[in-house]
Design an enzyme around this catalytic site. Sequence first.
Site, PDB file in Angstrom:
ATOM      1  N   HIS A 143       0.733  -1.304   0.056  1.00 53.59           N
ATOM      2  CA  HIS A 143       0.105  -0.053   0.110  1.00 53.59           C
ATOM      3  C   HIS A 143       0.755   1.238   0.011  1.00 53.59           C
ATOM      4  O   HIS A 143       0.428   2.384  -0.378  1.00 53.59           O
ATOM      5  CB  HIS A 143      -1.104   0.156   1.149  1.00 53.59           C
ATOM      6  CG  HIS A 143      -2.116  -1.114   1.060  1.00 53.59           C
ATOM      7  ND1 HIS A 143      -3.386  -0.940   1.598  1.00 53.59           N
ATOM      8  CD2 HIS A 143      -2.177  -2.150   0.462  1.00 53.59           C
ATOM      9  CE1 HIS A 143      -4.188  -1.812   1.279  1.00 53.59           C
ATOM     10  NE2 HIS A 143      -3.487  -2.607   0.626  1.00 53.59           N
ATOM     11  N   HIS A 172      -2.050 -12.524  -2.097  1.00 51.51           N
ATOM     12  CA  HIS A 172      -3.089 -13.311  -1.448  1.00 51.51           C
ATOM     13  C   HIS A 172      -2.567 -14.711  -0.826  1.00 51.51           C
ATOM     14  O   HIS A 172      -3.544 -15.483  -0.329  1.00 51.51           O
ATOM     15  CB  HIS A 172      -4.525 -13.272  -2.428  1.00 51.51           C
ATOM     16  CG  HIS A 172      -5.008 -11.927  -2.425  1.00 51.51           C
ATOM     17  ND1 HIS A 172      -6.242 -11.837  -3.129  1.00 51.51           N
ATOM     18  CD2 HIS A 172      -4.662 -10.726  -1.973  1.00 51.51           C
ATOM     19  CE1 HIS A 172      -6.512 -10.540  -3.056  1.00 51.51           C
ATOM     20  NE2 HIS A 172      -5.672  -9.835  -2.648  1.00 51.51           N
TER      21      HIS A 172
END
Length: 740
Positions: A103, A271
């Site tokens: 991020h 993920h």
Amino acid sequence: MQMDAKTGDISGGCPFHGDGGTRSLLGRTNRDWWPDQLQLEILKEGGRNPDPMGEDFDYVEAFNAIDYTALKQDLTDLMTDSQEWWPADYGHYGPFFIRMAWHAAGTYRTGDGRGGSSSGQQRFAPLNSWPDNGNLDKARRLLWPIKQKYGKHISWADLFILTGNVAIESMGGPVFGFGGGRKDVYEPEMVYWGTEEQWVDTGAETRIHPDEGRALENPLAAIQMGLIYVNPEGPGGDPHDPEGMARDMRETFARMAMNDEETVALTAGGHAFGKCHGAKPADTFGTAPEGENLHLMGMGWLTDEEEIRNGHVTTSGIEGPWTPNPTQWGNDYFRLLFKYEYELTQSPAGAYQWTPVDPEEADMAPDARDPSKKVPTIMTTADMALKRDPDYRKISERFRDDQAALDDAFARAWFKLCHRDMGPKVRYQGPEVPSEDLIWQDPVPSGTAPSDSDVSSFKSAVLDSGLTVSELVKAAWASASTYRNSDHRGGANGARVRLAPQKDWAANDPEELGKVLSKLDELRGNLSMADAIVLAGSAAIEKAARDAGHSVSVDVTTGRGDATDEHTDAESFEPLEPFADGFRNYLKTKASVKTEEMLIDKAHLLGLSIPEMTALVGGMRALGAVSRHADHGDRIGVLTDRPGQLTNDFFVNLLDMGTKWEVVDESGDEEFVGKDRKSGDEKWRATRTDLVFGSNSQLRAQAEVFAESGNEQLFLDTFVKAWTKVMDADRFDVTYAKYN
């Protein structure tokens, strides 16, 4: 003020309301989101720098003196050093730190090169309080003891990314390398993040235009305000449209320079680790850090301490891990994605997610706090898109069946994600910089500095060639002004102005540019084309000053190399095409941002000060270095009777009270005619980027100085300094030579 975890609604609303038409350059600002935010701007008056390290601090030198091995070991140890105040899921902080690094880097966008990891912006508003960055304040606090220990030798910006790398390595994942050298800043950067009045949910999609095929507003990359990429629940929060989710993913990842394979690899790789958090109703989510109470010391999204210890935490609102081994790299993500059918469910927080139908116990995951318990895995709508979209599915099936291919693709895509905004490879520092040159790094072969006699002979030949001052200056500007101080792309080194797509950009007047480049190539001898273009521009400026009765010397740092088509990803350069360039009085078409604000934006990307911007505009106008206008050729904004001479005439004539300016009705408030106040005769034609230097009080103050008698030399010196700054903006091969 309270903010809802899912919708991003801030109680009390927002004091800034756009009218849906022309927007401001920066859109919604921190002051709009947090009206009570402490204002430090007053302490920066007079140019006072908020950087506590001082102007003489050399971060690259400090970074290269660090005990890099010890730092990585400390980070590795931290991964499993779970703290009671914020326990690690599965006893390992690795997934948490990967999200932090992702991020930090993932705000990068190709449209203007802004965002990204290169200055540690995740520490500041609004990013520190975006819903998508929920609870990452805790990740930064976990890192503080290490940051404090190594001090000036590691910036927050570098630490974020290196920690992500170490996290991947600590869980057996592949890493391509790491380049340090990101220097921290100490205040929020002024970036346009959007105009929406709320974050994430319905109403936060005004950047999307449904009547134009859901076109996303430029230069934004995130689909909704407050997100890094896409809404994981689906387009606009609609989980019933995985195909639309694929469309959104393709668009937003492309806007951060990722192709389909890189998108799939990054999604699957990210993920493979960790879990989503949505164990509690969304309305129990606390206030974001920037709006929290003083005594909480910059921490936000807080909940009951016992619930934190038990793992009852909400961040995205989705709840559960993707794989049965959330702290181990592998291919379980793709294996499960294709093994099971998935049904749409909702988390305890009310978020939409997908759960496998009748999962085998072996494919269940341990509870994040109690490994003796088993919980089902989940997928988001974004994950389902990799299965539903034909192109994504083909890539996903290949990665499912070829672990080595996934390893390599993820490692390279992660490296690109984390380094895309660092510019040329020469800026990368440290022992783990990969030796391989990658095309997205815009490689330029090393150049050779010509002799003084070769330079002198070339400049003389150029001035005798029949090419005009205007033509030479415009060619040099076209070459150098692509530079962006945001991601350090573009610039004169490499002379990519002679390659596609730059040679064909309308702003560059392609036919004229081709003529100039052809002649310079004929004259350059042993000089690189990159050097020849810049030297020709400097020769033209020196001549223009002489013709006006002045003497200036324009320094040129030679030694540039010439890039080739092989070194150039032409498609990746398309976002660098100027929509507007006020320095050349170029505007492709009327936009939602005022033309004069786009000039400010361009100056910011070039790293220019207000005086430098002002002097460059006035000088370029005097030199006649403007793009050709459909109706007025190369004369619009050229407020002088002696174009081609370097004078302050632009400012003198702009501020002349004997001229009355009127809008040209059919121009849409973009073009103006200057008439003699007494006779009514037309004297000049100008644009918004011209008249703003007379209408805006601060810019007028600058223009008045350059128009004053006795300040001619000041104007010349400021112009030459600013010109040289632009020409040399990308010379990292020179400024970083001492480190390499």
